[in-house]
Design a protein around this motif. Structure first.
Motif, short mmCIF file in Angstrom:
data_model
loop_
_atom_site.label_atom_id
_atom_site.label_comp_id
_atom_site.label_asym_id
_atom_site.label_seq_id
_atom_site.Cartn_x
_atom_site.Cartn_y
_atom_site.Cartn_z
N ARG A 7 0.83 -1.21 0.00
CA ARG A 7 0.00 0.00 0.00
C ARG A 7 0.86 1.25 0.00
O ARG A 7 0.61 2.21 -0.75
CB ARG A 7 -0.91 -0.01 1.22
N ALA A 8 1.91 1.25 0.82
CA ALA A 8 2.75 2.44 0.90
C ALA A 8 3.54 2.66 -0.38
O ALA A 8 3.79 3.79 -0.78
CB ALA A 8 3.70 2.33 2.09
N MET A 9 3.96 1.58 -1.03
CA MET A 9 4.66 1.73 -2.30
C MET A 9 3.75 2.39 -3.33
O MET A 9 4.19 3.24 -4.11
CB MET A 9 5.14 0.36 -2.81
N ALA A 116 1.28 5.12 8.60
CA ALA A 116 1.56 5.45 7.20
C ALA A 116 3.01 5.88 7.01
O ALA A 116 3.64 5.54 5.99
CB ALA A 116 0.61 6.54 6.72
N LEU A 117 3.56 6.62 7.98
CA LEU A 117 4.95 7.05 7.87
C LEU A 117 5.88 5.84 7.83
O LEU A 117 6.78 5.76 6.97
CB LEU A 117 5.31 7.96 9.04
N VAL A 118 5.67 4.90 8.74
CA VAL A 118 6.52 3.71 8.78
C VAL A 118 6.35 2.89 7.50
O VAL A 118 7.34 2.44 6.90
CB VAL A 118 6.18 2.86 10.02
N ASP A 119 5.11 2.74 7.03
CA ASP A 119 4.86 1.99 5.79
C ASP A 119 5.59 2.62 4.61
O ASP A 119 6.17 1.93 3.77
CB ASP A 119 3.37 1.95 5.49
N THR A 120 5.56 3.95 4.54
CA THR A 120 6.17 4.64 3.40
C THR A 120 7.68 4.49 3.40
O THR A 120 8.30 4.27 2.35
CB THR A 120 5.77 6.12 3.41
N ARG A 138 7.71 -8.73 11.18
CA ARG A 138 7.74 -8.01 12.45
C ARG A 138 8.28 -6.59 12.27
O ARG A 138 9.21 -6.15 12.93
CB ARG A 138 8.54 -8.80 13.49
N ARG A 139 7.66 -5.89 11.35
CA ARG A 139 8.03 -4.49 11.09
C ARG A 139 7.69 -3.67 12.32
O ARG A 139 6.55 -3.68 12.79
CB ARG A 139 7.23 -3.96 9.90
#
Length: 310
Positions: A7-9, A116-120, A138-139
């Motif tokens: 999703r973040a990509m 969202a910040l971590v995902d991006t 385990r992000r």
């Protein structure tokens, strides 16, 4: 690929160049996964990483997601002799310039404001990390606040990690993960059994193998899995963001160390990890099978396992 990264990509396609500078990504690709490397980033002015936002975060995180102590620690600090002040985590954040403390807020990726910040960030890393070490597991993300001159004692962590310096300065001294004179096979094995404090013994002779990173706002360091390190804060308060992930590769290594630990307790001296690939593969397969059976048995009786280590 996990859904968060995918999703973040997709969401980051419209960003200019992401939060990590493109030349830094090239340096990261050349170093990953085994070598530490200094990087550059663009997170220093992010509104979620300002002191007022961090105080609000500290106020809403669960108690077990916040750890703090006084920061005047030794490099090889005895964990049983660490002092704390009696203060609310949000107040510690607000007064970090004067209270002499060190604080970590754990698993901030579970907070909706930070997801969202971590995902991006992880999505920007994915084209490098996924082909090299497999899917992200385990992000997790951590925020560190340190008073002037605070010390983070000598320790190692089980994850791939990028530490982003947001404010202040610090010096990180980082040591090779594969030097048995620094971390023995027995120490690696015990580490993956869990139950021990992260702080480790330190010998000044280790410094002959150290790599030193002087970090200011806008700098970052990639820390390989279980590369021992300690950190000395500079003369002003420090804020750092740590983005971590485990991988198929780190999972395999952890399983090998756990099997080797079991063999050693049975009086068998195991072969070092990597010395016999076919034997390593058999150990990993056996470990997976045993864990699958024990997991099924726990679920059958309604028990859940609190996973502290691999």
């Amino acid at each position: 690929m996990d859904q968060g990264t995918e999703r973040a990509m997709q969401d980051s396609n419209g960003m200019d160049d992401g939060w990590i500078d493109p030349p830094a990504l090239s340096a990261f690709a050349a170093a990953y996964p085994a070598r530490a490397v200094g990087l550059a980033h663009r997170l220093t002015n992010h509104p979620l990483l300002r002191l007022d936002a961090l105080a609000a975060l500290a106020g809403r995180l669960p108690d077990d997601h916040v750890e703090h102590s006084l920061g005047n620690l030794a490099v090889d600090q005895d964990p049983d002799a660490i002092a704390r002040i009696a203060a609310h985590p949000a107040d510690i954040v607000r007064t970090i310039a004067d209270n002499g403390c060190w604080m970590v807020m754990k698993k901030i990726d579970c907070d909706p404001a930070y997801t969202a910040l971590v995902d991006t960030i992880l999505a920007q890393l994915a084209p490098v990390t996924l082909p090299a070490t497999g899917r992200h597991q385990r992000r997790e993300a951590f925020l560190f606040l340190s008073a002037p001159d605070a010390v983070t004692p000598f320790h190692m962590d089980p994850e791939h990690n990028i530490l982003f310096q947001i404010a202040g300065t610090k010096t990180m001294r980082l040591y090779p993960a594969d030097d048995p004179a620094i971390v023995s096979a027995e120490q690696h094995e015990a580490f993956h059994r869990g139950g021990r404090h992260r702080n480790m013994r330190f010998d000044p002779a280790f410094d002959a193998q150290a790599e030193t990173f002087m970090m200011a706002a806008g700098d970052a360091v990639y820390v390989p899995v279980k590369a021992p390190h300690w950190v000395q804060n500079g003369p002003t308060p420090s804020i750092s963001l740590s983005i971590t992930w485990r991988s198929d590769a780190s999972d395999r290594a952890a399983r090998l160390h756990r099997v080797n630990h079991r063999l050693r307790t049975l009086g068998v001296t195991p072969s070092p990890t990597g010395a016999a690939p076919h034997r390593d593969a058999a150990k990993i397969a056996c470990h997976r099978a045993v864990k699958a059976l024990s997991g099924a048995a726990r679920r059958a009786v309604g028990r859940r396992r609190d996973r502290v280590a691999y």
